[in-house]
Design a protein around this motif. Structure first.
Motif, short mmCIF file in Angstrom:
data_model
loop_
_atom_site.label_atom_id
_atom_site.label_comp_id
_atom_site.label_asym_id
_atom_site.label_seq_id
_atom_site.Cartn_x
_atom_site.Cartn_y
_atom_site.Cartn_z
N LEU A 111 0.83 -1.20 0.00
CA LEU A 111 0.00 0.00 0.00
C LEU A 111 0.86 1.25 0.00
O LEU A 111 0.53 2.25 -0.65
CB LEU A 111 -0.95 -0.03 1.20
CG LEU A 111 -2.00 -1.14 1.16
CD1 LEU A 111 -2.80 -1.18 2.46
CD2 LEU A 111 -2.95 -0.99 -0.03
N GLU A 112 1.99 1.22 0.70
CA GLU A 112 2.93 2.34 0.66
C GLU A 112 3.53 2.49 -0.74
O GLU A 112 3.66 3.60 -1.27
CB GLU A 112 4.04 2.15 1.69
CG GLU A 112 5.04 3.29 1.72
CD GLU A 112 6.17 3.07 2.72
OE1 GLU A 112 7.08 3.93 2.78
OE2 GLU A 112 6.16 2.05 3.43
N ALA A 113 3.91 1.36 -1.34
CA ALA A 113 4.48 1.41 -2.68
C ALA A 113 3.46 1.90 -3.70
O ALA A 113 3.80 2.67 -4.61
CB ALA A 113 4.99 0.02 -3.08
N ASN A 114 2.20 1.48 -3.55
CA ASN A 114 1.16 1.94 -4.47
C ASN A 114 1.02 3.46 -4.41
O ASN A 114 0.88 4.13 -5.44
CB ASN A 114 -0.18 1.30 -4.11
CG ASN A 114 -0.26 -0.16 -4.47
OD1 ASN A 114 0.55 -0.67 -5.23
ND2 ASN A 114 -1.23 -0.87 -3.90
N VAL A 154 0.03 -3.91 16.43
CA VAL A 154 -0.56 -4.76 15.39
C VAL A 154 -1.91 -4.21 14.98
O VAL A 154 -2.25 -4.17 13.78
CB VAL A 154 -0.68 -6.22 15.86
CG1 VAL A 154 -1.36 -7.07 14.80
CG2 VAL A 154 0.70 -6.79 16.19
N THR A 155 -2.71 -3.77 15.95
CA THR A 155 -4.02 -3.22 15.63
C THR A 155 -3.90 -1.97 14.76
O THR A 155 -4.66 -1.80 13.80
CB THR A 155 -4.79 -2.90 16.92
OG1 THR A 155 -4.96 -4.10 17.67
CG2 THR A 155 -6.15 -2.29 16.62
N PHE A 156 -2.92 -1.12 15.06
CA PHE A 156 -2.71 0.07 14.24
C PHE A 156 -2.37 -0.31 12.80
O PHE A 156 -2.99 0.20 11.86
CB PHE A 156 -1.59 0.92 14.82
CG PHE A 156 -1.06 1.94 13.85
CD1 PHE A 156 -1.81 3.05 13.50
CD2 PHE A 156 0.19 1.78 13.26
CE1 PHE A 156 -1.34 3.98 12.58
CE2 PHE A 156 0.68 2.70 12.36
CZ PHE A 156 -0.09 3.81 12.00
N THR A 157 -1.40 -1.19 12.62
CA THR A 157 -0.99 -1.55 11.26
C THR A 157 -2.12 -2.21 10.50
O THR A 157 -2.36 -1.90 9.33
CB THR A 157 0.23 -2.48 11.32
OG1 THR A 157 1.26 -1.89 12.10
CG2 THR A 157 0.77 -2.74 9.92
N ALA A 158 -2.85 -3.11 11.15
CA ALA A 158 -3.94 -3.81 10.48
C ALA A 158 -5.10 -2.87 10.17
O ALA A 158 -5.68 -2.91 9.06
CB ALA A 158 -4.43 -4.97 11.35
N THR A 159 -5.45 -2.00 11.10
CA THR A 159 -6.55 -1.05 10.87
C THR A 159 -6.20 -0.11 9.72
O THR A 159 -7.03 0.15 8.83
CB THR A 159 -6.84 -0.25 12.15
OG1 THR A 159 -7.15 -1.14 13.21
CG2 THR A 159 -8.00 0.71 11.93
N ARG A 160 -4.99 0.42 9.73
CA ARG A 160 -4.57 1.30 8.64
C ARG A 160 -4.56 0.57 7.30
O ARG A 160 -5.00 1.12 6.28
CB ARG A 160 -3.18 1.87 8.94
CG ARG A 160 -2.67 2.81 7.86
CD ARG A 160 -1.31 3.39 8.21
NE ARG A 160 -0.28 2.36 8.30
CZ ARG A 160 0.99 2.62 8.57
NH1 ARG A 160 1.38 3.86 8.84
NH2 ARG A 160 1.88 1.65 8.64
N ALA A 161 -4.06 -0.66 7.30
CA ALA A 161 -3.98 -1.42 6.06
C ALA A 161 -5.37 -1.68 5.48
O ALA A 161 -5.62 -1.46 4.28
CB ALA A 161 -3.25 -2.74 6.30
N LEU A 162 -6.30 -2.12 6.31
CA LEU A 162 -7.65 -2.40 5.81
C LEU A 162 -8.35 -1.12 5.36
O LEU A 162 -9.03 -1.11 4.33
CB LEU A 162 -8.48 -3.08 6.91
CG LEU A 162 -8.03 -4.49 7.32
CD1 LEU A 162 -8.98 -5.05 8.36
CD2 LEU A 162 -7.95 -5.43 6.13
N ARG A 163 -8.17 -0.05 6.13
CA ARG A 163 -8.80 1.21 5.74
C ARG A 163 -8.25 1.70 4.40
O ARG A 163 -9.01 2.12 3.51
CB ARG A 163 -8.58 2.27 6.82
CG ARG A 163 -9.16 3.62 6.48
CD ARG A 163 -8.92 4.66 7.56
NE ARG A 163 -9.70 4.39 8.76
CZ ARG A 163 -9.80 5.25 9.77
NH1 ARG A 163 -9.17 6.42 9.72
NH2 ARG A 163 -10.53 4.95 10.83
N THR A 164 -6.93 1.65 4.24
CA THR A 164 -6.32 2.10 3.00
C THR A 164 -6.73 1.22 1.83
O THR A 164 -7.04 1.72 0.74
CB THR A 164 -4.78 2.12 3.14
OG1 THR A 164 -4.43 2.94 4.26
CG2 THR A 164 -4.13 2.68 1.89
N TRP A 165 -6.72 -0.08 2.03
CA TRP A 165 -7.15 -1.01 0.98
C TRP A 165 -8.58 -0.72 0.54
O TRP A 165 -8.87 -0.62 -0.66
CB TRP A 165 -7.03 -2.44 1.48
CG TRP A 165 -7.70 -3.47 0.63
CD1 TRP A 165 -8.95 -3.99 0.79
CD2 TRP A 165 -7.15 -4.11 -0.55
NE1 TRP A 165 -9.22 -4.91 -0.20
CE2 TRP A 165 -8.14 -5.00 -1.03
CE3 TRP A 165 -5.95 -4.01 -1.23
CZ2 TRP A 165 -7.95 -5.80 -2.17
CZ3 TRP A 165 -5.75 -4.80 -2.35
CH2 TRP A 165 -6.74 -5.67 -2.81
#
Length: 315
Positions: free
Chosen positions: A243-246, A299-310
């Motif tokens: 997601l960062e690379a995108n 872990v919750t921060f990274t996962a929440t951000r990843a799902l929100r961004t996706w």
């Protein structure tokens, strides 16, 4: 429970990222919190442990007093400490002439190689190219090294020195994270960018989860999420990278990531948190997250951000 407020009630190293990426705070708010990292909490504690010669624990990758037989990989030496400070958002200026001191004083445990010239391990070189770009060291030689040591299937493998000829999930992701950080900080040659995109394709063809040969999940570790992440590959780390690379490349999320995203989503607890699922053994300066089995703010921060961004990018 308000999960965002729960995450926000944390060390400044995490709090500023929650404020920026999830809470939607104005830039002046999260930047003020980020400025506290070197003087409070984890960042201040780790900076205070730096040796006069610029190193941590007296060594480049291993502490000076390391002996075989310890339980796990020690996480206290220079490379690991720099990696943490960089990921926590410490401004490079805070470390002063650290890059120069390491150039003078630090050598790799492998064949006494100079620190900013890199090592023979892909993962070590991935962290070093990112740390060097952050601190302003000349790590262009490591960029060239990655071009020279890429496998025919597109990625990298730290075991190339032992004769491996196929890429590794772990090595490829660690190399990609480092190359992207270098590219964002300094730019990159067309050849290095092409290598990065090709290595991304290596993981995408495997849907970030599976063996190409059988389609089976590559290992239980791929969906065992933890912080600190150390060198281990997980689907969550891979999604975070892509997601960062995108965003950097102006690219849309690849639909081949979908199964990995859903594997992360499936681990969300009813209260909206994710658990710390494991802890990688080894000597460390101090704990920065909870024991396995407890809800992890990192872990919750990274996962929440990843799902929100996706979800936003897909929409």
């Amino acid at each position: 429970m308000d999960v965002i407020e729960w995450m926000r009630d944390s060390d400044p190293a995490l709090r500023w990222q929650v404020e920026r990426d999830l809470a939607g705070e104005p830039e002046e708010v999260w930047r003020a919190t980020r400025a506290r990292v070197p003087t409070e909490g984890f960042g201040a504690r780790l900076l205070a442990l730096q040796d006069a010669d610029g190193q941590w624990a007296g060594g480049a990758f291993f502490p000076a007093d390391f002996r075989d037989g310890e339980d796990g990989q020690p996480w206290t030496a220079t490379t690991w400490s720099l990696k943490s400070l960089r990921e926590w958002g410490v401004d490079a200026s805070v470390l002063g002439d650290t890059a120069q001191r390491l150039d003078r004083n630090s050598r790799w445990e492998y064949e006494d190689l100079p620190y900013w010239g890199g090592e023979v391990d892909c993962c070590i070189n991935g962290w070093t190219i990112a740390n060097g770009a952050w601190l302003g060291a000349d790590v262009s030689g490591i960029a060239d090294w990655f071009l020279e040591h890429r496998m025919d299937d597109g990625g990298w493998n730290c075991d190339w020195v032992d004769g491996s000829t196929v890429s590794s999930f772990h090595s490829t992701l660690n190399a990609l994270v480092g190359i992207l950080a270098y590219e964002k900080a300094t730019g990159a040659s067309p050849e290095l960018r092409e290598a990065r995109l090709g290595a991304q394709e290596y993981l995408l063809r495997r849907r970030l989860l599976n063996r190409l040969s059988t389609g089976e999940v590559v290992g239980r570790w791929v969906t065992a999420y933890a912080y600190p992440t150390r060198w281990r590959y997980t689907a969550l780390r891979a999604i975070d990278y892509f997601l960062e690379a995108n965003e950097f490349d102006g690219a849309e999320p690849d639909p081949r990531m979908a199964a990995a995203v859903e594997a992360v989503r499936a681990k969300r607890q009813p209260d909206g948190t994710w658990l710390q699922e494991t802890h990688y053994p080894g000597r460390e300066w101090f704990a920065v997250d909870v024991p396995p089995g407890e809800p992890s703010k990192w872990v919750t921060f990274t996962a929440t951000r990843a799902l929100r961004t996706w979800d936003l990018q897909r929409a």
